[in-house]
Each structure stands twice: as structure tokens, then as C-alpha cells.
Design a protein around this motif. Structure first.
Motif, short mmCIF file in Angstrom:
data_model
loop_
_atom_site.label_atom_id
_atom_site.label_comp_id
_atom_site.label_asym_id
_atom_site.label_seq_id
_atom_site.Cartn_x
_atom_site.Cartn_y
_atom_site.Cartn_z
N SER A 1 8.13 0.84 4.18
CA SER A 1 6.93 0.12 3.72
C SER A 1 7.13 -1.38 3.80
O SER A 1 6.21 -2.13 4.16
CB SER A 1 6.60 0.49 2.27
OG SER A 1 6.41 1.87 2.14
N THR B 1 6.33 5.99 6.81
CA THR B 1 6.60 6.03 5.37
C THR B 1 6.17 7.39 4.82
O THR B 1 5.43 8.12 5.49
CB THR B 1 5.81 4.94 4.63
OG1 THR B 1 4.42 5.25 4.74
CG2 THR B 1 6.07 3.57 5.21
N GLY C 1 13.47 10.86 1.95
CA GLY C 1 14.18 11.42 3.10
C GLY C 1 13.39 11.37 4.39
O GLY C 1 13.64 12.14 5.32
N ASP D 1 4.74 -4.34 -8.11
CA ASP D 1 3.34 -4.18 -8.56
C ASP D 1 3.21 -3.11 -9.62
O ASP D 1 2.20 -3.03 -10.32
CB ASP D 1 2.45 -3.86 -7.34
CG ASP D 1 2.93 -2.62 -6.59
OD1 ASP D 1 2.33 -1.55 -6.76
OD2 ASP D 1 3.93 -2.72 -5.86
P1 GTP Z 1 13.16 7.00 3.15
O1 GTP Z 1 12.84 6.69 4.58
O2 GTP Z 1 12.77 8.38 2.77
O3 GTP Z 1 14.55 6.66 2.77
O4 GTP Z 1 12.19 6.10 2.19
P2 GTP Z 1 11.82 4.54 2.30
O5 GTP Z 1 12.81 3.75 1.53
O6 GTP Z 1 11.59 4.14 3.71
O7 GTP Z 1 10.45 4.48 1.47
P3 GTP Z 1 8.95 4.40 2.02
O8 GTP Z 1 8.67 3.04 2.58
O9 GTP Z 1 8.66 5.58 2.88
O10 GTP Z 1 8.14 4.45 0.63
C1 GTP Z 1 8.28 5.54 -0.27
C2 GTP Z 1 7.05 5.62 -1.17
O11 GTP Z 1 6.96 4.47 -2.01
C3 GTP Z 1 5.72 5.67 -0.39
O12 GTP Z 1 4.85 6.55 -1.07
C4 GTP Z 1 5.22 4.24 -0.47
O13 GTP Z 1 3.80 4.14 -0.39
C5 GTP Z 1 5.71 3.80 -1.84
N1 GTP Z 1 5.95 2.34 -1.89
C6 GTP Z 1 6.79 1.64 -1.10
N2 GTP Z 1 6.78 0.33 -1.42
C7 GTP Z 1 5.89 0.19 -2.44
C8 GTP Z 1 5.43 -0.93 -3.20
O14 GTP Z 1 5.82 -2.08 -3.04
N3 GTP Z 1 4.51 -0.65 -4.20
C9 GTP Z 1 4.07 0.61 -4.44
N4 GTP Z 1 3.19 0.76 -5.43
N5 GTP Z 1 4.47 1.68 -3.73
C10 GTP Z 1 5.37 1.48 -2.74
#
Ligand code: GTP
Ligand code: MG
Length: 197
Positions: A38, A52, A57, A145
Motif C-alpha cells: 500500500s 495489496t 501473506g 489514520d
Molecule cells: P503482505 O504483502 O501480505 O506482507 O502485506 P503488506 O505489508 O504488503 O500489506 P498491504 O499493503 O497489502 O496492506 C494490508 C492491509 O492493510 C490492506 O487491507 C490495506 O488496505 C491496509 N492498509 C495498508 N496501509 C494502510 C493505511 O495506511 N491505513 C489504513 N487504514 N489501512 C492500510
């Protein structure tokens, strides 16, 4: 810094498969679901560049994204996802550590920490390992947030206080939200400064 172009280049299972050449790159690491993919989308302003998911995982390979034709953002798999089998966890661990230790053009590793949580042992151990291996890194607090300003300030202070017990000098840190785009200019400015060094 202005992002004029951002394109997916390649997914690699091993560091040997990563793009050839010596363009500088910046990688994102942290626990599964902390918000790495994200954050890459937020920084580039492309909602669907990195995949995302609300279930942990999602990212299981080393993903390179070419920015402005002359440097890379790198999305790494998360660590510490308990529901994976031991074998897959070991494989991902090898992939991550191989990349971090051997990818010479990796200029800085951004370690993402969920701003809502107490310091976790797995992250503290990882930070210690980065220090032992002399890896340049900074800390990025995510999902801010989801907290009130007061709680956020308290959590970050608490986190940095905990780190100070181990570290004489704290690494740089950034306060971000992929929802509100908080921290975008600071992070991109930091990257820009390193590229220009
Ligand atoms: P893996 O690839 O599984 O290791 O996860 P990741 O670290 O890449 O996380 P990813 O970006 O897929 O986000 C995981 C979840 O958190 C998603 O549902 C996103 O929408 C949510 N998310 C990520 N960043 C934020 C943020 O800044 N605010 C909010 N409210 N949700 C977030
Ligand atoms: Mg991901």
C-alpha cells in the motif's frame, strides 16, 4: 520529487534474478500486512501498482518497480506470518535475508512498523540483525489514520524510547498513512537526497 513514471519490472524468487545493472533501489520490509505494498502505491500515486490484500501473506516474491526510468522501489514479502507452513516461512526468510545482504545497489531499507501496536519482539530482533549486518535502514510508522493524534504521539514516543534502550543513535523515522498520504513528501524527499548523494 515528482513521480513521472512507475512500472512493474519483474518478480524474483532469488536475488540472482533481480534486475541487472546498478540503478539505485529502495526496499520495503516488515511484518506481513503492515502495509508495504500500500505504501508503494501511495508513494507512486498508482493505486494498483503493487498488489495489496486485507489477508496477510499477499506478497511472496521480490517485486521491482522502475521509477522515472532511473531507480527502483522494491516490495518484499512480509515476515512473521504464523499461518504459513514452516517450510514456506524458511524459504521466504532466505529470500529476504539473501536480498538484504547481497543486493549492493539497495541504498536504504524502509522497515515498516504498525503505529497501533506495542513494540513486537520479531521487529526488535530484525532491527538488531540489521544493525549487526550494517544495513542502512529507517523506520516507517504505518496506518496512522487509525489512531487519534494523542495516541499516535504517545505510541511513537514509546517505540522510540524502547529502541533507545538498544541504540545510541536512532535511525531516521517517518510517520505515514497510505489512506491520507501522510509522509509522502518526506519519504520521497529522503529517497531523492540519497539518490543525489
Ligand atoms: P503482505 O504483502 O501480505 O506482507 O502485506 P503488506 O505489508 O504488503 O500489506 P498491504 O499493503 O497489502 O496492506 C494490508 C492491509 O492493510 C490492506 O487491507 C490495506 O488496505 C491496509 N492498509 C495498508 N496501509 C494502510 C493505511 O495506511 N491505513 C489504513 N487504514 N489501512 C492500510
Ligand atoms: Mg505486500
Amino acid at each position: 520529487m515528482l513521480i513521472k513514471s512507475a512500472e512493474f519490472t519483474i518478480s524474483s524468487a532469488r536475488v540472482e534474478q533481480c534486475p541487472k545493472g546498478d540503478l539505485p533501489e529502495f526496499a520495503f520490509i516488515g511484518r506481513s500486512n503492515v502495509g508495504k505494498s500500500s505504501l508503494i502505491n501511495m508513494l507512486t500515486g498508482r493505486d494498483h501498482l503493487a498488489k495489496t490484500s486485507s489477508t496477510p501473506g499477499k506478497t511472496i516474491l521480490i517485486n521491482h518497480f522502475l521509477i522515472n526510468g532511473d531507480w527502483y522501489l522494491v516490495d518484499l514479502p512480509g515476515y512473521g506470518y504464523a499461518k504459513r507452513g514452516q517450510k514456506q516461512r524458511d524459504e521466504l526468510q532466505r529470500m529476504i535475508t539473501g536480498y538484504i545482504l547481497r543486493r549492493e545497489q539497495m541504498m536504504n531499507l524502509f522497515l515498516l512498523i504498525d503505529s497501533r501496536h506495542e513494540p513486537q519482539r520479531i521487529d526488535m530482533e530484525f532491527i538488531e540483525w540489521l544493525g549487526e549486518n550494517g544495513i542502512p535502514f529507517s523506520i516507517v510508522f504505518t496506518k496512522t489514520d487509525k489512531l487519534s493524534n494523542g495516541k499516535l504521539t504517545a505510541n511513537i514516543k514509546h517505540y522510540l524510547d524502547e529502541l533507545s534502550k538498544q541504540w545510541e543513535e536512532l535511525p531516521p523515522h517517518f510517520i505515514t498513512s497510505s489512506e491520507t498520504r501522510l509522509g509522502k513528501e518526506e519519504l520521497l524527499g529522503y529517497i531523492d537526497d540519497i539518490i543525489k548523494m
